[in-house]
Enzyme design. Sequence first.
Site, PDB file in Angstrom:
ATOM      1  N   HIS A 224      -2.980  -5.859   8.262  1.00 50.73           N
ATOM      2  CA  HIS A 224      -3.366  -6.729   6.608  1.00 50.73           C
ATOM      3  C   HIS A 224      -5.083  -7.267   6.753  1.00 50.73           C
ATOM      4  O   HIS A 224      -5.325  -8.589   5.845  1.00 50.73           O
ATOM      5  CB  HIS A 224      -2.254  -8.034   6.965  1.00 50.73           C
ATOM      6  CG  HIS A 224      -0.793  -8.032   7.219  1.00 50.73           C
ATOM      7  ND1 HIS A 224      -0.555  -7.758   5.581  1.00 50.73           N
ATOM      8  CD2 HIS A 224       0.044  -6.857   8.069  1.00 50.73           C
ATOM      9  CE1 HIS A 224       0.830  -7.318   6.340  1.00 50.73           C
ATOM     10  NE2 HIS A 224       1.394  -7.128   7.086  1.00 50.73           N
TER      11      HIS A 224
ATOM     12  N   SER B 160       1.036 -10.227  11.085  1.00 45.89           N
ATOM     13  CA  SER B 160       1.547  -9.660   9.486  1.00 45.89           C
ATOM     14  C   SER B 160       2.654 -10.988   8.802  1.00 45.89           C
ATOM     15  O   SER B 160       2.494 -11.233   8.028  1.00 45.89           O
ATOM     16  CB  SER B 160       3.252  -8.336  10.144  1.00 45.89           C
ATOM     17  OG  SER B 160       3.446  -8.557  10.228  1.00 45.89           O
TER      18      SER B 160
ATOM     19  N   LYS C 228      -0.231  -0.989   1.333  1.00 42.96           N
ATOM     20  CA  LYS C 228      -0.733  -2.911   1.486  1.00 42.96           C
ATOM     21  C   LYS C 228      -2.338  -2.452   0.444  1.00 42.96           C
ATOM     22  O   LYS C 228      -2.317  -2.147  -1.160  1.00 42.96           O
ATOM     23  CB  LYS C 228      -1.063  -3.398   2.509  1.00 42.96           C
ATOM     24  CG  LYS C 228       0.800  -3.098   3.054  1.00 42.96           C
ATOM     25  CD  LYS C 228       0.109  -3.905   4.603  1.00 42.96           C
ATOM     26  CE  LYS C 228       1.557  -3.598   4.724  1.00 42.96           C
ATOM     27  NZ  LYS C 228       2.577  -3.576   6.505  1.00 42.96           N
TER      28      LYS C 228
HETATM   29  C1  LIG Z   1       3.175  -3.007   7.355  1.00 41.21           C
HETATM   30  C2  LIG Z   1       2.718  -2.750   8.281  1.00 41.21           C
HETATM   31  C3  LIG Z   1       2.871  -1.394   8.690  1.00 41.21           C
HETATM   32  C4  LIG Z   1       3.573  -0.640   8.716  1.00 41.21           C
HETATM   33  O1  LIG Z   1       2.593  -0.010   7.465  1.00 41.21           O
HETATM   34  P1  LIG Z   1       3.546   0.919   6.451  1.00 41.21           P
HETATM   35  O2  LIG Z   1       2.787   1.415   6.057  1.00 41.21           O
HETATM   36  O3  LIG Z   1       4.132   0.129   5.660  1.00 41.21           O
HETATM   37  O4  LIG Z   1       4.564   1.880   7.296  1.00 41.21           O
HETATM   38  C5  LIG Z   1       2.818  -1.708  10.239  1.00 41.21           C
HETATM   39  N1  LIG Z   1       1.686  -2.370  11.080  1.00 41.21           N
HETATM   40  C6  LIG Z   1       1.734  -3.518  10.554  1.00 41.21           C
HETATM   41  C7  LIG Z   1       1.339  -4.863  10.960  1.00 41.21           C
HETATM   42  C8  LIG Z   1       2.558  -4.256   9.415  1.00 41.21           C
HETATM   43  O5  LIG Z   1       1.949  -5.288   9.015  1.00 41.21           O
END
Ligand SMILES: *Cc1c(COP(=O)(O)O)cnc(C)c1O
Length: 403
Positions: free
Chosen positions: A213, A185, A244
């Site tokens: 991601h 991330s 996302k």
């Molecule tokens: C954003 C993210 C999460 C959390 O996901 P959300 O739905 O935003 O809570 C988990 N793992 C990674 C690698 C992330 O980048």
Amino acid sequence: MTWDDLKRAQLAAELEELDRQGLQRVLRTLDSAQAPHISLDGRQVVNLSANNYLGLAAHPAIRQAARGAIDEWGVGSAASRLIVGNTRLHDQLERRLAQFHQTPDAVLFNSGYHANLGVIGGLVGNGDLIFSDALNHASIIDGCRLSRATVLVYPHRDLVGLEGLLREHSRHSGRRLIVTESVFSMDGDRADLVALARLAGQYQCWLMVDEAHAIGVVGSHGQGLAAALGLQSAVDILVGTLGKAIGSFGGYAAGGAEVCALFRQRARSFVFTTALPAPIVAASIAGLDLLEGAEGERRRAQLWRHIADMDAGLVSLGIRERSSEQMSAIFPILVGDASQTMGICEELFERGLHIQGIRPPTVPRGTSRLRLTLMATHSDGDLQRVMGALTDLVATGRLQPAP
Ligand SMILES: *Cc1c(COP(=O)(O)O)cnc(C)c1O
């Protein structure tokens, strides 16, 4: 001083210390929908910080799906899924996610964060071992801690380091779990999933991959890196987010029938929380429809054109190493010092570019950076504005060449 004064003074001192170290975070406020161009703290800026990779977050079809579900179901879900909060839409979304990832089953969580908090402790516990990449996301770290298993951290993407640990603990009698992100991330680089799957098989470990991601971005249909490499069956637990690229909200774990059944029994962040609201679940289904359809295909192709252009631009500026195989929509631009990073972030903001500065504890000390993320719906002109501003920062010595 009274006790009340003392409490306030203690916390004020903590906040001041954060500020002194350049670590004080501020909330900026949006006054427009998620889009490539936004109104943020009263300023019109190009949005280069969202995880909205395909630009679906405010898509009309997703809005429409949520609106329709509000009319049918209302908003509040009134109970956890195991009590009386589980609608036909929740079941439907889980089946869709399993189909999307070509896994036997999938379990919906209230966010990706909840998924990571719940699934690790659902599978391993006291007496078990977790092998965790040093740059794994905070939600994975928290999930590891809550599980009470012993956590062995291997250096970022260091397969030799990992294998050393695996060998050292090969006689361990409890469960062993390797956990990694697929696209990281904060660095935007990728784990070597082929090698991790091989090691997991060789040393009889479970393998968990967080594709937050990569979903929507990587692979021919956006199913993520594991699918792109044909590793669906080698990954025991795939964690994803609906917040996302899918443009909605929520998280999930996809995997085998037994592992998913176990999570519905044991993952505390699944059991002990109110179900996602039906309009959010409907929005996620609509997001998946878009992502898997021609619209998603078209947007993914556009995103990858932007990624290739940005990669070439940053390499030519000397602030990124050549990196053909490690690409994603995330571009870290290393600065180092936290205060300096935020200074540059502020300067860019005043020039109409929102590229969020990222500091400890999100990234290790001394590696503060600007984290630039691209969206399919950016224009070529948006990218040119970014290159113009970064060129000036390099020319004035504010950004240093990559080592
Ligand atoms: C954003 C993210 C999460 C959390 O996901 P959300 O739905 O935003 O809570 C988990 N793992 C990674 C690698 C992330 O980048």
